[in-house]
Design a protein around this motif. Structure first.
Motif, PDB file in Angstrom:
ATOM      1  N   MET A 248       0.905  -1.188   0.031  1.00  0.00           N
ATOM      2  CA  MET A 248      -0.088  -0.063   0.038  1.00  0.00           C
ATOM      3  C   MET A 248       0.882   1.169   0.181  1.00  0.00           C
ATOM      4  O   MET A 248       2.120   1.341   0.256  1.00  0.00           O
ATOM      5  N   LYS A 249       0.378   2.515  -0.339  1.00  0.00           N
ATOM      6  CA  LYS A 249       0.975   3.563  -0.351  1.00  0.00           C
ATOM      7  C   LYS A 249       0.395   4.343   0.793  1.00  0.00           C
ATOM      8  O   LYS A 249      -0.648   4.275   1.193  1.00  0.00           O
ATOM      9  N   GLU A 251      -1.158   7.096   0.548  1.00  0.00           N
ATOM     10  CA  GLU A 251      -2.649   7.692   0.149  1.00  0.00           C
ATOM     11  C   GLU A 251      -3.640   6.642   0.390  1.00  0.00           C
ATOM     12  O   GLU A 251      -5.014   6.913   0.726  1.00  0.00           O
ATOM     13  N   ASP A 252      -3.278   5.235   0.568  1.00  0.00           N
ATOM     14  CA  ASP A 252      -4.160   4.382   1.034  1.00  0.00           C
ATOM     15  C   ASP A 252      -4.699   4.413   2.317  1.00  0.00           C
ATOM     16  O   ASP A 252      -5.699   3.795   2.801  1.00  0.00           O
ATOM     17  N   ASN A 254      -6.886   5.704   5.525  1.00  0.00           N
ATOM     18  CA  ASN A 254      -7.900   6.600   5.677  1.00  0.00           C
ATOM     19  C   ASN A 254      -7.895   7.465   7.072  1.00  0.00           C
ATOM     20  O   ASN A 254      -8.178   8.567   6.945  1.00  0.00           O
ATOM     21  N   ARG A 331      -7.783  -3.366   7.964  1.00  0.00           N
ATOM     22  CA  ARG A 331      -9.007  -2.890   7.111  1.00  0.00           C
ATOM     23  C   ARG A 331     -10.157  -3.201   7.935  1.00  0.00           C
ATOM     24  O   ARG A 331     -10.612  -4.263   8.450  1.00  0.00           O
TER      25      ARG A 331
END
Ligand code: UT7
Length: 332
Positions: A248-249, A251-252, A254, A331
């Motif tokens: 993941m980056k 930006e991922d 939340n 998640r």
């Protein structure tokens, strides 16, 4: 193999609000200094007549279970993070277990300070993944106030720490909620942030009560600058490690929920990662640094405020005494 998911969050803060102005009446400090250097406006201190680590944790755990639609009887195991257990031993896991009426189930204590909740979450996740347990209570709770030196001598730590408890219910699921956890430590820095007594390796004469009362060994000792410098580096490393492990980056993410050590540390990480204000959750302004309790309290509040939604990627990160540092990617 199974996976685990957080299905409920809860927290409990003692009622007594301690403002920076009140601390200024006890020691040479000021509201301006504390806000500028730490971001903290107030914190909570327990009432020793009614609050314990165990009973605050039980209140947080009940809230978490209720929000999950579960009852005490559904819990198979307890992982309890604290460095301020009600007794020197046993740990507070069993005290909370008793409060919840859960005699018989296992209770494990984790003593990894500010990283304690992520270590506890990781431990619970492993137990669920192997199929050993289905529902685990993961708790972080601390009473720091009664160990603080509230004179000018102790001002660099007295203004920072606070009391509170947070809890998460982790449950077996098919679709992974906890994606990965990453745990680290470097014992070369153990004495940069520690409480020495009642240490077992002390000479017998110095471990006896009359001797101990005269020493400062019971007080929190912290090399603030040194801790700060390591914290900003290790927080970033732990977050990047979690992202890389899941392809993941930044930006991922939340919502990033950092251990609430110092608002300046959170702001530094936010800036380095280029995250917006709404992507980083902070409540240190109201509660100070509650060590192992800070992440679950923040996560519980963020959830209640609607800031954590289904399918969101939540990143937890912590750094503290040990030194220890850790991260988790979840998640929702
Ligand atoms: O939760 C786990 C880990 N803990 C942390 O991550 C804490 C990391 N460290 C910090 O947050 C910061 O180092 C502190 C908030 C503890 C201190 O802030 P700082 O900007 O690093 O201040 P400093 O220690 O460099 O002290 C600057 C000055 C000193 O005075 P002199 O020597 O410049 O005259 C201190 O004596 O500020 C003084 N000082 C205070 N003044 C007013 C220290 N504490 C206080 C205080 N009020 N409470």
């Amino acid at each position: 193999m199974y996976a685990s998911k957080i299905v409920g969050l809860g927290h409990h803060l003692p009622e007594q609000v301690i403002t920076n102005h009140y601390l200024s009446s006890l020691m040479d400090t000021s509201d301006e200094w504390i806000i500028e250097r730490t971001g903290i406006k107030e914190r909570r201190w327990i009432d020793p007549a009614k609050d314990t680590v165990g009973n605050m944790a039980a209140k947080a755990a009940r809230m978490a279970l209720q929000r999950a639609g579960l009852s005490e009887k559904d819990v198979d195991f307890i992982v309890f993070a604290t460095i301020t257990s009600d007794y020197y031993f046993p740990g507070s896991g069993v005290i909370m277990q008793r409060e919840l009426g859960l005699e018989g189930i296992g209770a494990m204590d984790i003593k990894n300070a500010c990283s304690g909740f992520i270590y506890a979450l990781s431990t619970a996740d492993q137990f669920i993944k192997t199929g050993m347990y289905k529902t685990v209570l993961v708790v972080g709770a601390e009473i720091q106030s009664t160990a603080l030196d509230v004179t000018t001598r102790g001002r660099n730590t007295a203004v920072i720490f606070g009391d509170g408890a947070g809890a998460a219910v982790l449950q077996r699921t098919d679709k992974p909620g906890v994606l990965s956890t990453h745990l680290h430590a470097d014992g070369r820095f153990a004495e940069e942030l520690y409480v020495r007594d009642p240490g077992s390796s002390r000479p017998r004469e110095e471990r006896q009560p009359e001797q101990i009362l005269d020493t400062t060994g019971f007080k929190v000792v912290m090399n603030g600058n040194q801790v700060f410098k390591h914290a900003v580096v290790r927080f970033m490393e732990a977050i990047q490690e979690a992202l890389a492990a899941n392809n993941m980056k930044k930006e991922d993410i939340n919502l990033l929920i950092p251990h609430q050590a110092n608002l300046r540390i959170s702001q530094y990480i936010q800036e380095k990662l280029g995250l917006r204000d709404d992507q980083v959750y902070n409540n240190i302004q109201r509660y100070g640094n509650t060590t192992a309790a800070s992440i679950p309290i923040a996560m519980s509040e963020a959830w209640a405020e609607g800031k954590i939604k289904e399918n969101d990627v939540i990143c937890l990160a912590a750094f503290g005494s040990g030194f220890t540092w850790a991260s988790a990617l979840i998640r929702w």
